[in-house]
Motif scaffolding. Structure first.
Motif, PDB file in Angstrom:
ATOM      1  N   THR A 105      -8.870   4.839  -5.414  1.00  0.00           N
ATOM      2  CA  THR A 105      -9.652   3.508  -5.295  1.00  0.00           C
ATOM      3  C   THR A 105      -9.903   3.283  -3.720  1.00  0.00           C
ATOM      4  O   THR A 105     -10.848   2.601  -3.564  1.00  0.00           O
ATOM      5  CB  THR A 105      -8.348   2.517  -5.453  1.00  0.00           C
ATOM      6  N   ARG A 106      -9.288   4.005  -2.653  1.00  0.00           N
ATOM      7  CA  ARG A 106      -9.845   3.715  -1.408  1.00  0.00           C
ATOM      8  C   ARG A 106     -11.219   4.409  -1.217  1.00  0.00           C
ATOM      9  O   ARG A 106     -12.116   3.883  -0.378  1.00  0.00           O
ATOM     10  CB  ARG A 106      -8.787   4.605  -0.584  1.00  0.00           C
ATOM     11  N   TYR A 139       0.631  -1.280   0.121  1.00  0.00           N
ATOM     12  CA  TYR A 139      -0.228  -0.029   0.091  1.00  0.00           C
ATOM     13  C   TYR A 139       0.899   1.356  -0.053  1.00  0.00           C
ATOM     14  O   TYR A 139       0.702   2.204  -0.828  1.00  0.00           O
ATOM     15  CB  TYR A 139      -0.857  -0.014   1.249  1.00  0.00           C
ATOM     16  N   THR A 155     -13.706   2.186  -2.855  1.00  0.00           N
ATOM     17  CA  THR A 155     -14.043   0.991  -1.680  1.00  0.00           C
ATOM     18  C   THR A 155     -15.136   1.383  -0.584  1.00  0.00           C
ATOM     19  O   THR A 155     -15.808   0.793  -0.090  1.00  0.00           O
ATOM     20  CB  THR A 155     -12.664   0.565  -1.146  1.00  0.00           C
ATOM     21  N   SER A 156     -14.583   2.694  -0.218  1.00  0.00           N
ATOM     22  CA  SER A 156     -15.390   3.188   0.980  1.00  0.00           C
ATOM     23  C   SER A 156     -16.958   3.559   0.191  1.00  0.00           C
ATOM     24  O   SER A 156     -18.065   3.318   1.035  1.00  0.00           O
ATOM     25  CB  SER A 156     -14.996   4.526   1.468  1.00  0.00           C
ATOM     26  N   ALA A 171     -12.219   5.957   5.683  1.00  0.00           N
ATOM     27  CA  ALA A 171     -13.292   5.166   5.559  1.00  0.00           C
ATOM     28  C   ALA A 171     -14.516   6.079   5.726  1.00  0.00           C
ATOM     29  O   ALA A 171     -14.800   6.874   6.114  1.00  0.00           O
ATOM     30  CB  ALA A 171     -13.250   4.043   6.596  1.00  0.00           C
ATOM     31  N   GLU A 193     -18.444   1.701  -1.923  1.00  0.00           N
ATOM     32  CA  GLU A 193     -18.982   0.392  -2.147  1.00  0.00           C
ATOM     33  C   GLU A 193     -19.560  -0.084  -0.792  1.00  0.00           C
ATOM     34  O   GLU A 193     -20.642  -0.674  -0.696  1.00  0.00           O
ATOM     35  CB  GLU A 193     -18.175  -0.649  -2.619  1.00  0.00           C
ATOM     36  N   ARG A 194     -18.462   0.208   0.322  1.00  0.00           N
ATOM     37  CA  ARG A 194     -19.047  -0.534   1.361  1.00  0.00           C
ATOM     38  C   ARG A 194     -20.380   0.403   2.092  1.00  0.00           C
ATOM     39  O   ARG A 194     -21.070   0.032   2.698  1.00  0.00           O
ATOM     40  CB  ARG A 194     -17.934  -0.415   2.499  1.00  0.00           C
TER      41      ARG A 194
END
Length: 312
Positions: free
Chosen positions: A253-254, A239, A257-258, A304, A260-261
């Motif tokens: 990308t992070r 990372y 991902t956040s 996040a 998506e969650r």
């Protein structure tokens, strides 16, 4: 006339001659008695002579004879009663002495007297030794002692005791139950000891196995934690390397991902300010650096998504 007289005389003479003859078999011995007195001893097989009507022939068995004794209860040296019976082999050695000792009773009278002699010898010999020696398999010395004593006592009967064998040495019937109970108790005690030793050995094996399981489990967990830590370190290194190469792409990308969650299907609602940094890539496809916004100072992952809050 003379021929008629000679015929009866010849018959009488022939009968007298025949009655004066006797035959001794090879298995027999004979005595020629005259009014109860011994006149002749015939021990060899063959033809013998006696005086008719005055002398008589008495025959005896010359073979080795057997005499089984009746069961006899004896008390050895340790006062433990035993039931013993024996078997003796004997033969006549002196016909004249035998006749004088037993009289007209013959073999039966001799066996009766020999039975009493054997019983006395058995009591005397076995009463001087402990019961364990009597019950042992090696009883040859005891049997020889019984034979010698019986031979010495029976010599006056004109007979010889050749051998004596103990055929049975048992406990009396009234003592068998107690003896069997004691033997059963001893065997049960031995079995209990064996079971206890087996249980103790099983506990030791079980404790060793449990300790081995704990040691192996602990070692496996330690190795798993080490492997997990090494994997996490390798992942963080990847990372960090990726962030160092292209911070904007890493932040993008992070953020995806956040999203998506956080934006999964369901009845959850998110309440936050519209100008929050969480919606940076939803409001524009330009990175914060391109819009004059300074990038993050430290190479840390994108923030996040906040915890979803259920709307009332």
């Amino acid at each position: 006339m003379k021929a008629q007289l000679l015929l009866p005389v010849a018959v009488v003479l022939g009968a007298a001659v025949l009655s004066s003859l006797f035959i001794v078999d090879e298995r027999e011995k004979a005595l020629v008695l005259q009014f109860g007195q011994v006149k002749q001893v015939k021990e060899e097989p063959g033809l013998g002579f006696k005086i008719p009507l005055i002398q008589e022939v008495v025959k005896y068995d010359a073979r080795i004879l057997g005499l089984p004794t009746q069961p006899l209860e004896v008390t050895p040296l340790d006062d433990r009663r035993l039931v013993v019976d024996a078997f003796a082999r004997w033969r006549i050695t002196d016909l004249v002495e035998f006749r004088e000792a037993v009289g007209v009773g013959g073999i039966d009278a001799a066996q009766t007297r020999l039975d009493r002699i054997l019983n006395a010898a058995i009591r005397e010999v076995l009463g001087a030794v402990p019961s364990n020696r009597v019950l042992s398999e090696d009883r040859t010395a005891l049997m020889n002692q019984i034979r010698d004593r019986a031979r010495a006592e029976s010599g006056a009967l004109g007979i010889e005791v050749i051998d004596v064998r103990l055929t049975r040495t048992d406990l009396p019937e009234q003592n068998l139950a107690a003896t069997f109970a004691r033997m059963r108790a001893e065997r049960e005690r031995e079995a209990a000891d064996e079971i206890a030793r087996g249980g103790e050995a099983a506990q030791r094996v079980r404790a060793t196995a449990d300790r081995t399981v704990v040691e192996l489990t602990s070692e496996a967990r330690r190795m798993a934690e080490v492997a997990r830590g090494e994997a996490d370190a390798e992942r963080n290194g990847i990372y960090a390397e990726a962030f160092g190469r292209d911070p904007e792409f890493f932040a993008f990308t992070r953020s995806l991902t956040s999203y998506e969650r956080a934006l999964q299907s369901g009845n959850s609602s998110i309440v936050m300010q519209p100008d929050s940094e969480f919606f940076t890539y939803l409001r524009s496809d330009v990175a914060p650096a391109d819009r004059g916004v300074a990038p993050a100072a430290a190479p840390t992952p994108a923030p996040a998504a906040p915890a979803p809050t259920t709307a009332p």
